[in-house]
Each structure stands twice: as C-alpha cells, then as structure tokens.
Write a protein that holds these residues in place. Structure first.
Motif, PDB file in Angstrom:
ATOM      1  N   ALA A   1     -70.228  38.414   7.098  1.00 54.02           N
ATOM      2  CA  ALA A   1     -70.638  39.529   6.245  1.00 54.02           C
ATOM      3  C   ALA A   1     -70.218  40.868   6.844  1.00 54.02           C
ATOM      4  O   ALA A   1     -69.744  41.763   6.134  1.00 54.02           O
ATOM      5  CB  ALA A   1     -72.154  39.491   6.030  1.00 54.02           C
TER       6      ALA A   1
ATOM      7  N   LEU B   1     -71.994  38.954   2.090  1.00 55.07           N
ATOM      8  CA  LEU B   1     -70.645  38.397   2.103  1.00 55.07           C
ATOM      9  C   LEU B   1     -70.115  38.200   0.687  1.00 55.07           C
ATOM     10  O   LEU B   1     -68.991  38.610   0.368  1.00 55.07           O
ATOM     11  CB  LEU B   1     -70.646  37.068   2.859  1.00 55.07           C
TER      12      LEU B   1
ATOM     13  N   ALA C   1     -67.800  31.238   4.678  1.00 53.20           N
ATOM     14  CA  ALA C   1     -67.819  32.231   5.759  1.00 53.20           C
ATOM     15  C   ALA C   1     -66.500  32.292   6.533  1.00 53.20           C
ATOM     16  O   ALA C   1     -66.031  33.385   6.857  1.00 53.20           O
ATOM     17  CB  ALA C   1     -68.969  31.932   6.716  1.00 53.20           C
TER      18      ALA C   1
END
Length: 629
Positions: A208, A143, A267
């Motif tokens: 990711a 990521l 995230a």
C-alpha cells in the motif's frame, strides 16, 4: 438489433454471476456488503476483496464492448465499485479521532474498527470486544484504492478526503513494529487474543505504501494538493522485517495460506524470487488438502471440536484440531491467480480444475465458492487416524463473496477478457523482476576553504567544492526535512496533525527536493552532530557512511540516489591533516566501488539530471509552508 458476439455472451454470464452472488446484497444506502445475506456486519477486508471482481468486470466490458449497452453496464459496475469504496471511506472517517491517536500510540484500543454496520456504517462492537487492530485490512483498502484510481476511477472527491488518506498512510507506516491481530483477526495461533507481528500485515502495508507514493488521488483532474506522499524508508522497513519473517507468517505460525496474497496478487510485496518460491512451496506442502487449503496448522475455526461460544481457546486445546483443520477453496482461487500472473499454465489448470470440483451449484444454476469444507462430526476419529481420508461437507458462507470474487477474476484473466496489466495498472507484479545495478552518487563538500585546500593537496581526481559553492542549491540537515514533512497531511477541519515522526531515513535524504523555485538537498541523518555525539568519532561515522551506501544499492525509485558527506574540521587528525580513515575511504570511492556497491564521485550540480527529484507539492500551495532559511 445485432446479435451478441461470443465474448459478449460470456461477459453477460459473468455479469449475472456477480449480480446474483455479490451485488444483489450491496446496501443501497451505504454501499457496503454484508458477510452473509442475513448478517448485518460488513468486514473491511471482505468488502474490498468482494468488489474486486466488479471492478474487473467493468474493465472487461470497457475493453470488449459490443454495444452501447456494454458501456452502460461498465459504467453501472464502476459506480457500484465507487459506492462501496466510498462507503468504507465514510465509515473510517467517522473514526478520525482514532486515526489521530493511533499515529502516536499504536494501541489496539485506538485502532480503526475492522467491521461496520451494513445499514448505517456505524461501529457494531466495542473496542475491547474484537481484535480490531488489523493493519492488513486498512492496507488492502489503500492498495486497491490506488490501483482503482490509477485505472481511471475517481473515488476521492475532496482535499479533506485526501488529507485523511494521507493520515491513513501514517496509520500503516509503522506496521513493521506494530503487533496486530492479523488477517484472521484472532492474533497468535494459541487463539488467546495476543497480537503479534504478522507477515501478511507487513506485506500488505508495504504494498500500500509503495502504491500510494506520488499518486494523485484526483487522477488526471488533480493538482499538487491531491498527491499522496510516502517516506520511502517506512516501506523499506516493512520489507526488511517481512523478509526476515518469511517463509513463516509469525512467531506462532509456521506458515499461513494468507501469505499467497503477499507473495502474489494483489500485493506482490516480495522481490526475492527464491523467497517467493520457498514460501509458496511451504504453503502448498503443509496446508493443501482435497478441498482447498487450511488457513494454518491447528486452526480450530468451524471444526467439530471448536466451542462456538468462545472467541479464544486455551493453548492446551490446539492439539485437538490437528489433522481436522477446515479446508478453504478460496486459496485455490489465489493459486490460479498466482499461476496466471507468474506465467505457469500447468498451475493454472491444476487449481482451476480443483476449484471447479469443490464449487457448489446453487438453486439458480450458478456455481458458487463455499467458505470452507469441514470434517463431519461423526468422522473426526477416522480423520485423526488417517488425515485427508474422509469426505467433507461445505460449511460457513455459501457463497463466500471473497472467494467468489477471486474466482471470477481468474476466469476473466484466463479467458482473455483482461490482461494482467489492466488489473495491475501500477505494475506491482514486476516487483520481483531483475533490476540493473544501482549507481550511488556521492558528493563530498568541504566545510570551508581551509578544508578545501587540504583536500586539494591529496592528489584527488576531482575538485571538492565548499558548502557555500553549491549555490543556488540549498543544503540543510536531515532534521529540516523532518520538519517539512511534519506539515504533510495536516487538516485543521478534521483535527489531523500530520506526520508524527521526527526522524527521516537515508532514502528520504538521498533525493533532491523542489520547494517552489528552490532546489534543496539534505545531509543524511548520521552526520548531524547536534542530534547525537557518535558522529564525532570519525571511524564510526565513515563506517555508517559505507553502510548507508550499501543500503542505497537496493534503490528502487526513478533516478539515482545521492548521498552528501560534509568534510569538517573534526575529521582532521592531531597534525591538522585529513584523518587516514577518511583518505582511505576517498581512495576507495575513486575506484568506483565501495562496500560492493557501484558509486560515482562528483559535484552536486553535475548530478541534477540523474538524481531522483521530488516536488514538495504539499507545501508549495500552502500558506503554512515553512521557511527553510
């Protein structure tokens, strides 16, 4: 020499902070960071989080440069970032054989190691002596690699490295069905060393996968061969399981402070605002203390009752840790960032003050974030009887580079040296923003002219083409797309075989593909009668068709999804007329809505300008590009 502006002075202060608390410990050969100055092990997760502040500071210097020296500092900081990220890349590439095996086994014994030697980059513990299967660690690396590449850093240098990253995508894409040891490395809450599905791992893997999709790892200097491809169905599977688990962390953990990294920075994996709110409030309500947040309930790590000579406990021991769990200031930094990215100034102020109160002033005058605060051994009984009443003492790593890094990032954002978009160039922070309704494009194609004639007699408001009439667009079953994707990530030099799965989902088949000068479309998997006999049941097939349309209503990619339904002779009833269930479905499609989803029924050629189109670039330049004919 002209004097520094106030912004330049502040940046210099943060540069000194980062230098003395993080960069001074970076190994000159491998670029890795040790857990502590005297510890020879470098954890993948900790290294990535620690270097984030160095990257953020480099961006701030680029943006607010007073002098040429500032641009020089920015370049120096950027190269420190590249060195660490490439150091981790080299460590993982030494375990290529594990990546190749894990794609097929998902076995903990085939997992990439979670930590490496700072001096050499080699493994430091055996496969059996540590819970190495930590999907979130590999996912956070991928990521942040994507975010840094999008910001202009070049971390990947060769096509061999591109192939390895592509295979790391295959490594994490099965996270939704791969129990692992989680963000805290010990597995389920009983600390018995049992892996389980963890929401933190699922959320980071989803982030990711979405971040890397269609990303050119060579940046502006790249070409078709350096683009990463992700099957969208894999990320969607991670999201489905993630949403079904939240607000829990796992089967054994009611919640976990690590979920803050999933619902917010870095995230931003959850797109349901209500679920984000419930998860955040549950974390704060159950885990917040005077000095930080506990990782999870009954967490025995570093408590006075923990036996440091054992990695795992017996299940019966967990009760002795209740109400004396250590509190981590790190999570105050997460909550500061959460407030900044979500525009909640009162949350930012509350947790900024709370974090400032628990930071420790070092010998050089710099305030640092300690790893945790623990109950003193002689105060355990009082804390049992009156939770959160006793003063705690700092323990563990001082500073904890992970927490120190997030603290610096929060300060840079709060003081206006960086905007949220600069730290998130892929715009993941917008994942929970409302989206307009998706229109699913539906194409019905007759198997031959006789079926076409029967459809023409059904009073339809459009003309159904035959499969042969859609030329020059070429049509193939989903198994051909699976065959094409099997070439993705192949690298004979590294011994990498490419994508292992032989199944593609409806998201992948709902796009138009360009292969060289050919335009290709695919039938969805459920209509492939050579794979299974169930599609021969017309009622079941149409039910699957409606379900897939409803599923496509949550489409997130650019362009509209397109689903192609072939009308075959098997869809005729005993009188050789169209099956009543099929006629009913067509009538619903003509209304513009089916299964509470907007649809547009039309010709395949008319949808070319509005569909989601993907170039199969990994085959265009390949000598091994398969022939679809």
């Amino acid at each position: 020499m002209r004097s520094r502006s106030n912004s330049g002075v502040r940046l210099d202060y943060y540069q000194m902070t980062v230098q003395k608390t993080i960069l001074r410990y970076q190994n000159a050969v491998t670029g890795l960071l040790p857990a502590t100055p005297n510890h020879p092990h470098a954890w993948v997760r900790d290294n990535v989080y620690s270097i984030l502040s160095v990257w953020a500071l480099a961006l701030a210097y680029r943006k607010n440069a007073d002098m040429d020296e500032d641009r020089a500092k920015a370049y120096e900081l950027e190269q420190s970032v590249v060195k660490l990220m490439r150091g981790l890349l080299c460590c993982m590439m030494k375990q290529i054989d594990k990546v190749e095996r894990f794609k097929y086994t998902q076995s903990p014994m085939d997992a990439l190691h979670a930590k490496y030697c700072v001096m050499t980059g080699k493994v430091v513990v055996s496969d059996k002596d540590w819970g190495h299967l930590q999907v979130d660690a590999t996912s956070i690396y991928l990521l942040i690699l994507a975010e840094m590449t999008a910001s202009g850093l070049q971390i990947i240098y060769t096509l061999d490295e591109v192939a390895f990253i592509q295979n790391l995508v295959f490594y994490i894409q099965s996270a939704y069905r791969t129990p692992d040891y989680g963000i805290w490395e010990r597995g389920d809450k009983t600390n018995h060393g049992v892996p389980e599905l963890n929401a933190t791992s699922l959320g980071m893997a989803k982030a990711a996968l979405e971040a890397l999709n269609d990303l050119d790892l060579f940046g502006t200097r790249g070409g078709p061969a350096s683009v990463i491809n992700v099957i969208p169905d894999e990320a969607e599977a991670c999201q489905a399981i993630l949403h079904s688990i939240l607000p829990r962390e796992s089967n054994s953990k009611e919640t976990d402070a690590g979920l803050l990294s999933v619902i917010s920075y870095p995230a931003f994996s959850v797109d349901d605002p209500q679920l984000i709110k419930i998860t955040r409030s549950g974390i704060i309500e159950k885990l917040q203390g005077r000095y930080g947040l506990s990782r999870f309930l009954r967490d025995g790590y570093k408590t006075p009752r923990e036996d440091p000579n054992r990695l795992y406990y017996n299940p019966s021991e967990l009760q002795v840790f209740e109400n004396i769990e250590c509190e981590w200031p790190l999570f105050y930094a997460y909550l500061v960032l959460d407030g900044i990215f979500n525009g909640i100034p009162e949350q930012v102020e509350e947790y900024s003050e709370a974090l400032a109160d628990v930071m420790i002033k070092g010998d050089d005058g710099i305030y640092v974030v300690p790893e945790l605060y623990a109950v003193p051994a002689d105060k355990v009984r009082e804390e049992y009887n009156d939770p959160k009443s006793q003063d705690r003492i700092p323990c563990g790593k001082i500073p904890q580079m992970w927490g120190q890094s997030l603290f610096v990032i929060g300060r840079l954002l709060k003081e206006g040296f960086l905007s949220r978009g600069e730290l998130d160039p892929l715009n993941r922070r917008l994942s929970a923003e409302p989206r307009p309704d998706t229109v699913v494009q539906v194409v019905m194609l007759a198997e031959d002219s006789s079926i076409q004639a029967k459809l023409a007699n059904c009073d339809l408001n459009f003309k159904v083409q035959t499969i042969a009439q859609v030329a020059p667009i070429q049509l193939y079953p989903a198994r051909v797309l699976s065959h094409l994707f099997s070439h993705l990530g192949q690298c004979k030099k590294l011994g990498l075989s490419g994508r292992p799965s032989d199944v593609v989902g409806v998201l992948a088949t709902s796009k138009i593909y360009m292969l060289g000068n050919r335009t290709i479309a695919f039938f969805p998997q459920f209509v492939d009668q050579t794979q299974f006999y169930l599609p021969l049941d017309i009622a079941l097939l149409l039910d699957m068709f409606k379900t897939d349309i409803q599923y496509l209503g949550k489409w997130k990619m650019l362009g509209r999804p397109i689903i192609i339904l072939p009308i075959r002779a098997s869809m005729l009833d005993m009188s050789l007329s169209l099956h009543p269930a099929l006629l009913s479905t067509i009538q619903k499609l003509q209304t513009g809505y089916i299964s509470a989803t907007r649809v547009h029924l039309g010709d395949l050629g008319d949808f070319m300008n509005t569909s989601c189109i993907t170039n199969l670039t990994f085959l265009t330049e390949s000598e091994d590009a398969p022939d679809c004919e």
